[in-house]
Design a protein around this motif. Sequence first.
Motif, PDB file in Angstrom:
ATOM      1  N   VAL B 118      29.905  51.403  34.852  1.00 54.30           N
ATOM      2  CA  VAL B 118      29.263  50.442  35.736  1.00 54.30           C
ATOM      3  C   VAL B 118      30.044  49.134  35.764  1.00 54.30           C
ATOM      4  N   ARG B 119      30.410  48.638  34.585  1.00 52.41           N
ATOM      5  CA  ARG B 119      31.116  47.346  34.517  1.00 52.41           C
ATOM      6  C   ARG B 119      32.436  47.384  35.278  1.00 52.41           C
ATOM      7  N   TRP B 120      33.206  48.471  35.062  1.00 52.91           N
ATOM      8  CA  TRP B 120      34.521  48.516  35.708  1.00 52.91           C
ATOM      9  C   TRP B 120      34.426  48.797  37.209  1.00 52.91           C
ATOM     10  N   LEU B 125      34.975  46.557  42.528  1.00 52.12           N
ATOM     11  CA  LEU B 125      34.352  46.226  43.812  1.00 52.12           C
ATOM     12  C   LEU B 125      34.515  44.731  44.131  1.00 52.12           C
ATOM     13  N   LEU B 126      34.288  43.901  43.115  1.00 49.09           N
ATOM     14  CA  LEU B 126      34.432  42.459  43.338  1.00 49.09           C
ATOM     15  C   LEU B 126      35.883  42.114  43.670  1.00 49.09           C
ATOM     16  N   MET B 132      39.857  41.432  50.211  1.00 52.48           N
ATOM     17  CA  MET B 132      39.500  41.541  51.618  1.00 52.48           C
ATOM     18  C   MET B 132      39.288  40.162  52.236  1.00 52.48           C
ATOM     19  N   VAL B 133      38.544  39.312  51.528  1.00 52.54           N
ATOM     20  CA  VAL B 133      38.228  37.967  52.048  1.00 52.54           C
ATOM     21  C   VAL B 133      39.512  37.143  52.215  1.00 52.54           C
ATOM     22  N   LEU B 206      25.549  40.153  47.415  1.00 52.95           N
ATOM     23  CA  LEU B 206      26.978  39.973  47.166  1.00 52.95           C
ATOM     24  C   LEU B 206      27.821  41.001  47.930  1.00 52.95           C
ATOM     25  N   ILE B 207      27.273  42.202  48.127  1.00 55.51           N
ATOM     26  CA  ILE B 207      28.000  43.261  48.834  1.00 55.51           C
ATOM     27  C   ILE B 207      27.607  43.283  50.305  1.00 55.51           C
TER      28      ILE B 207
END
Lengths: 100, 340
Positions: B118-120, B125-126, B132-133, B206-207
């Motif tokens: 989950v953490r990775w 994803l972040l 992307m931004v 956030l997503i």
Amino acid sequence: MRKRLHTLLTLGATVFTVFLPELVRAAGPAAEMLIVVADSRRVSAGWGRYFVDSYNTNPLWFGLEVTIITALMGVTLGLITDQIMKRIGIDLTSRKIVEH
Amino acid sequence: MLEWYTMYMPISGVDIFWPGLVLIGFSVGCIGGFFGMGGAWMVTPGLNILGFPMAFAIGTDIAHIAGKSMISTFRHSKFGNVDYKLGCIMIIGTVIGIEIGAQVVMWLERLGTIGPVVRWVYVGLLALICIMVFYDYYKANKKKKAGDVGEHGAEGITWYKTLHRIKIPPMVHFKTAGFTCSAWLPIMVSFLTGILAGFLGIGGGLIRMPALVYLIGCPTHIAVGTDLFEVMISGLYGTFTYGAKGRIEIYAVFVMLMGAAIGAQIGTVATKYAKGYGIRIAFGLAVLACMVSIILKQYGFNTSATVLILGAVGSICVYICWIMFSGAAKELREKKAASH
């Protein structure tokens, strides 16, 4: 047509009610079973005492109270701060969308 | 003896530094109103630092997010930034997606590999959102210099244009957002972001916010408002369910909302003076801070992670206040000049 719409709406409402708790639960790690009793000795009277009693005796009612009060506070504070913002004198009804 | 700056919380039974609660409420109100998200990743560590037990921190956080999202949604709505039709359609996909994401987590739990995975995935994803931004900004800048400017200014990534070509019925027109697409597009996007949110154990703003911009094609301001509408609905339900489980400290919610009400107005009005890419870049920086703090936590640097999160929250908050006050001052000056 109307019957079909009713069926669809009922189905949608059921799916929504069943799955919404997961949406909320996902906001944080699943909490372990925890029984907490609020200490009523430090609050003798007033709203504090009322909330403590409500919390200790009827959790469901407490949940409902918190939700209603939160919504009411949101609306009330929103209206008050809205009035404050209006007093600044800026236009609060329109904006231009400029991306870059 | 109790000092004036501490307040007794009758439910959790702890004395809390209440100006800290006002400050947290204000900051998250500001940031949430500007970026269109709940901001649980900022509030929960803050409440924990102030002395709330973790169980109360999460519930109190959700109740406060519900209240402040209402304030921000109403304000955004008056600006015409909320597409209610799009928000309602997306809730369907989000709810089902989150359920599936939660089931994947339970499956991984049975395999015993849940924590690191989950953490990775979260970090990955972040990182992807950040890339992307910033790539989008770089591309938009390049287009602007080349004179390739559209109706709302230059745009970088335009994946949504390709996705809008999918014409699977029913086709829906979203008046506020200003586009027509297959209803399946927002449903599928919200479904996928829901799976990720459920899997990662987060609210999803956030997503969802970047997904609304890059995949669905919402102008940034409308993505912010519409996302807040979703946060408001899930937050109110969360308040009830966490309240019934006895995890909400009601006094803390009151105090935090006092600060959040002002912060939410400032954050929301600031979007009026910010260009879409200003919001996107600040959002990218917030996501970057969140990502680095998770990596730090993963390697045991918990204090550094907290300092980084609170530092980022403080800096972004100052930036938003600056946008709002300088923009308002400019508007008032122009009004005064026009009336003379």
